[in-house]
Design an enzyme around this catalytic site. Structure first.
Site, PDB file in Angstrom:
ATOM      1  N   SER A  97       0.873  -1.194   0.000  1.00 21.81           N
ATOM      2  CA  SER A  97       0.000   0.000   0.000  1.00 21.81           C
ATOM      3  C   SER A  97       0.899   1.230   0.000  1.00 21.81           C
ATOM      4  O   SER A  97       1.547   1.519   1.006  1.00 21.81           O
ATOM      5  CB  SER A  97      -0.877   0.037   1.255  1.00 21.81           C
ATOM      6  OG  SER A  97      -1.544  -1.177   1.438  1.00 21.81           O
ATOM      7  N   LYS A 172      -7.149   1.805  -2.534  1.00 16.64           N
ATOM      8  CA  LYS A 172      -6.652   1.368  -1.226  1.00 16.64           C
ATOM      9  C   LYS A 172      -6.618   2.549  -0.240  1.00 16.64           C
ATOM     10  O   LYS A 172      -6.944   2.403   0.948  1.00 16.64           O
ATOM     11  CB  LYS A 172      -5.268   0.741  -1.377  1.00 16.64           C
ATOM     12  CG  LYS A 172      -4.579   0.369  -0.090  1.00 16.64           C
ATOM     13  CD  LYS A 172      -5.288  -0.740   0.688  1.00 16.64           C
ATOM     14  CE  LYS A 172      -4.601  -0.990   2.038  1.00 16.64           C
ATOM     15  NZ  LYS A 172      -5.239  -2.050   2.821  1.00 16.64           N
ATOM     16  N   LYS A 240       1.381   5.137   8.184  1.00 18.97           N
ATOM     17  CA  LYS A 240       1.916   5.374   6.830  1.00 18.97           C
ATOM     18  C   LYS A 240       0.762   5.591   5.831  1.00 18.97           C
ATOM     19  O   LYS A 240       0.807   6.483   4.992  1.00 18.97           O
ATOM     20  CB  LYS A 240       2.777   4.157   6.450  1.00 18.97           C
ATOM     21  CG  LYS A 240       3.279   4.063   5.024  1.00 18.97           C
ATOM     22  CD  LYS A 240       2.454   3.132   4.157  1.00 18.97           C
ATOM     23  CE  LYS A 240       2.376   1.724   4.643  1.00 18.97           C
ATOM     24  NZ  LYS A 240       1.488   0.862   3.834  1.00 18.97           N
TER      25      LYS A 240
HETATM   26  P1  NAP Z   1       5.422  -6.476   7.451  1.00 18.90           P
HETATM   27  O1  NAP Z   1       5.024  -7.674   8.221  1.00 18.90           O
HETATM   28  O2  NAP Z   1       6.122  -5.371   8.157  1.00 18.90           O
HETATM   29  O3  NAP Z   1       6.277  -6.973   6.208  1.00 18.90           O
HETATM   30  C1  NAP Z   1       6.902  -6.097   5.311  1.00 18.90           C
HETATM   31  C2  NAP Z   1       8.094  -6.822   4.719  1.00 18.90           C
HETATM   32  O4  NAP Z   1       8.713  -5.986   3.746  1.00 18.90           O
HETATM   33  C3  NAP Z   1       9.127  -7.149   5.793  1.00 18.90           C
HETATM   34  O5  NAP Z   1       9.482  -8.504   5.703  1.00 18.90           O
HETATM   35  C4  NAP Z   1      10.286  -6.206   5.435  1.00 18.90           C
HETATM   36  O6  NAP Z   1      11.556  -6.744   5.686  1.00 18.90           O
HETATM   37  C5  NAP Z   1      10.103  -6.032   3.950  1.00 18.90           C
HETATM   38  N1  NAP Z   1      10.720  -4.780   3.511  1.00 18.90           N
HETATM   39  C6  NAP Z   1      10.393  -3.530   3.897  1.00 18.90           C
HETATM   40  N2  NAP Z   1      11.177  -2.631   3.305  1.00 18.90           N
HETATM   41  C7  NAP Z   1      12.010  -3.323   2.519  1.00 18.90           C
HETATM   42  C8  NAP Z   1      13.075  -2.946   1.659  1.00 18.90           C
HETATM   43  N3  NAP Z   1      13.388  -1.659   1.489  1.00 18.90           N
HETATM   44  N4  NAP Z   1      13.744  -3.938   1.018  1.00 18.90           N
HETATM   45  C9  NAP Z   1      13.425  -5.238   1.207  1.00 18.90           C
HETATM   46  N5  NAP Z   1      12.417  -5.651   2.008  1.00 18.90           N
HETATM   47  C10 NAP Z   1      11.744  -4.698   2.654  1.00 18.90           C
HETATM   48  O7  NAP Z   1       4.153  -5.788   6.768  1.00 18.90           O
HETATM   49  P2  NAP Z   1       2.808  -6.463   6.196  1.00 18.90           P
HETATM   50  O8  NAP Z   1       1.764  -6.391   7.242  1.00 18.90           O
HETATM   51  O9  NAP Z   1       3.137  -7.732   5.519  1.00 18.90           O
HETATM   52  O10 NAP Z   1       2.415  -5.344   5.120  1.00 18.90           O
HETATM   53  C11 NAP Z   1       3.009  -5.266   3.835  1.00 18.90           C
HETATM   54  C12 NAP Z   1       2.250  -4.212   3.028  1.00 18.90           C
HETATM   55  O11 NAP Z   1       0.876  -4.606   2.932  1.00 18.90           O
HETATM   56  C13 NAP Z   1       2.259  -2.811   3.657  1.00 18.90           C
HETATM   57  O12 NAP Z   1       2.300  -1.839   2.641  1.00 18.90           O
HETATM   58  C14 NAP Z   1       0.931  -2.779   4.399  1.00 18.90           C
HETATM   59  O13 NAP Z   1       0.452  -1.464   4.577  1.00 18.90           O
HETATM   60  C15 NAP Z   1       0.041  -3.591   3.472  1.00 18.90           C
HETATM   61  N6  NAP Z   1      -1.122  -4.257   4.097  1.00 18.90           N
HETATM   62  C16 NAP Z   1      -1.009  -4.896   5.296  1.00 18.90           C
HETATM   63  C17 NAP Z   1      -2.126  -5.512   5.836  1.00 18.90           C
HETATM   64  C18 NAP Z   1      -2.097  -6.237   7.183  1.00 18.90           C
HETATM   65  O14 NAP Z   1      -3.179  -6.507   7.755  1.00 18.90           O
HETATM   66  N7  NAP Z   1      -0.951  -6.596   7.709  1.00 18.90           N
HETATM   67  C19 NAP Z   1      -3.359  -5.493   5.149  1.00 18.90           C
HETATM   68  C20 NAP Z   1      -3.425  -4.876   3.913  1.00 18.90           C
HETATM   69  C21 NAP Z   1      -2.290  -4.243   3.386  1.00 18.90           C
HETATM   70  P3  NAP Z   1      12.160  -6.813   7.165  1.00 18.90           P
HETATM   71  O15 NAP Z   1      11.465  -8.019   7.747  1.00 18.90           O
HETATM   72  O16 NAP Z   1      13.603  -6.988   6.964  1.00 18.90           O
HETATM   73  O17 NAP Z   1      11.780  -5.528   7.845  1.00 18.90           O
END
Ligand code: NAP
Length: 303
Positions: A97, A172, A240
């Site tokens: 997102s 989104k 964010k």
């Molecule tokens: P998360 O658990 O924090 O996972 C994000 C992943 O991206 C982490 O493994 C992180 O690596 C990796 N990452 C971040 N920056 C990076 C970079 N510069 N280079 C390489 N890897 C990188 O987050 P999430 O909940 O899966 O969410 C992911 C996306 O989906 C976000 O944009 C969020 O807003 C969206 N989203 C989330 C949800 C939800 O319920 N969780 C629902 C809808 C949408 P590290 O582990 O090394 O930090």
């Protein structure tokens, strides 16, 4: 199943989504910044790659599911980014997102090399990612949407082609405008009940059957009433999304006063609580304003 699939970013959302693609029979090449995050995928036969560029060099369609706008830019355009390993007709599907303006710029840069891009952010949380029932909001060319449709059907149920590049991200952002304000509204309602000496759990139960019923009122019962803020959707990601919404509104010259207020609750949390708490923790900021508390005790556990 002839297309080879890459997946970059294996966090709360990316890991179960990639696993679902493996279960559906696709062969995956994956990359995560922390190598241990790739283990669940390696166990089911995926190949670990050292960089996004290396993933792209092996695959036809590459998913990215990372955190914020600069992260997607780094993973796609950076020195070891997808763009430098991809070739003409490869398709990059960004499901993070992020800001629509950045998505449009990236799509234009990739188009110069005949690399295709779709923005396809999701809603439905970690539960939807695990169950393969996400809502997927897609921006980009119709032909590429059709190319990706079989993959989207593995990951989600409500799959909508919204419009051209960036349209998925705008959808989104609209989703997050609704979600953030609904979390705050549910928190306010439950606190009013508590302050009035009425059992909030009973009020919630009654409200679920009427016009005030919502998915957030349904799923945040345990989180808000028991202060169970184990991470689902991190407050830092919700914050964010509010930044993206307010920046987009600023660019368009429109007012989003409710979203601005929800942003302030999240900002209060960002400085005082672990940023990995679930976004339902927004209720903590409301509790402090009136010194009325729903939970018996705070259970904050960093991941
Ligand atoms: P998360 O658990 O924090 O996972 C994000 C992943 O991206 C982490 O493994 C992180 O690596 C990796 N990452 C971040 N920056 C990076 C970079 N510069 N280079 C390489 N890897 C990188 O987050 P999430 O909940 O899966 O969410 C992911 C996306 O989906 C976000 O944009 C969020 O807003 C969206 N989203 C989330 C949800 C939800 O319920 N969780 C629902 C809808 C949408 P590290 O582990 O090394 O930090």
């Amino acid at each position: 199943m002839s297309e080879k699939i890459g997946f970059i970013g294996l966090g709360i959302m990316g890991c179960p989504m990639a696993l679902n693609l493996c279960k559906a029979g696709y062969t995956l090449w994956v990359h995560a910044r922390r190598p241990e995050m790739m283990l669940p995928l390696i166990e089911v036969g995926a190949t670990a790659c050292s960089s996004p560029k290396a993933v792209a060099a092996q695959t036809d369609i590459i998913f990215t599911m990372v955190s914020d706008t600069p992260d997607v830019e780094e993973v796609i355009l950076g020195e070891n980014g997808v763009m430098h390993g991809a070739s003409a007709d490869n398709l990059i599907i960004d499901m993070s997102s992020i800001a629509a303006s950045s998505t449009r710029r990236m799509a234009a840069t990739l188009a110069e090399k005949d690399i295709e891009m779709l923005d396809a952010p999701v809603s439905g949380g970690d539960k939807g990612a695990i169950a393969g029932t996400l809502s997927i909001m897609v921006g980009g060319k119709a032909a590429q949407f059709e190319r990706a449709r079989p993959l989207f059907e593995v990951l989600g149920e409500n799959i909508v082609h919204i419009g051209d590049h960036g349209a998925g991200q705008i959808a989104k952002t609209c989703n997050q405008v609704l979600v953030s304000q609904t979390i705050a509204a549910v928190g306010e309602a439950l606190l009013l009940a508590k302050a009035a000496g009425v059992e909030p759990a009973n009020v919630r139960k009654a409200l679920l059957g009427g016009f005030a019923g919502s998915r957030i009122l349904e799923v945040h019962r345990q989180r808000m009433l028991e202060h169970h803020f184990q991470t689902g959707f991190k407050t830092k990601h919700c914050h964010k999304d509010m930044r993206v919404a307010m920046q987009t509104a600023h660019e368009l010259g429109i007012a989003l006063p409710g979203t601005a207020l929800a942003t302030q609750y999240l900002s209060a949390l960002m400085g005082t609580r672990p940023r990995s708490l679930d976004s339902a923790a927004m209720v903590l900021a409301l509790e402090q304003l009136s010194d009325v508390h729903l939970g018996k005790g705070e259970r904050f556990k960093e991941e």
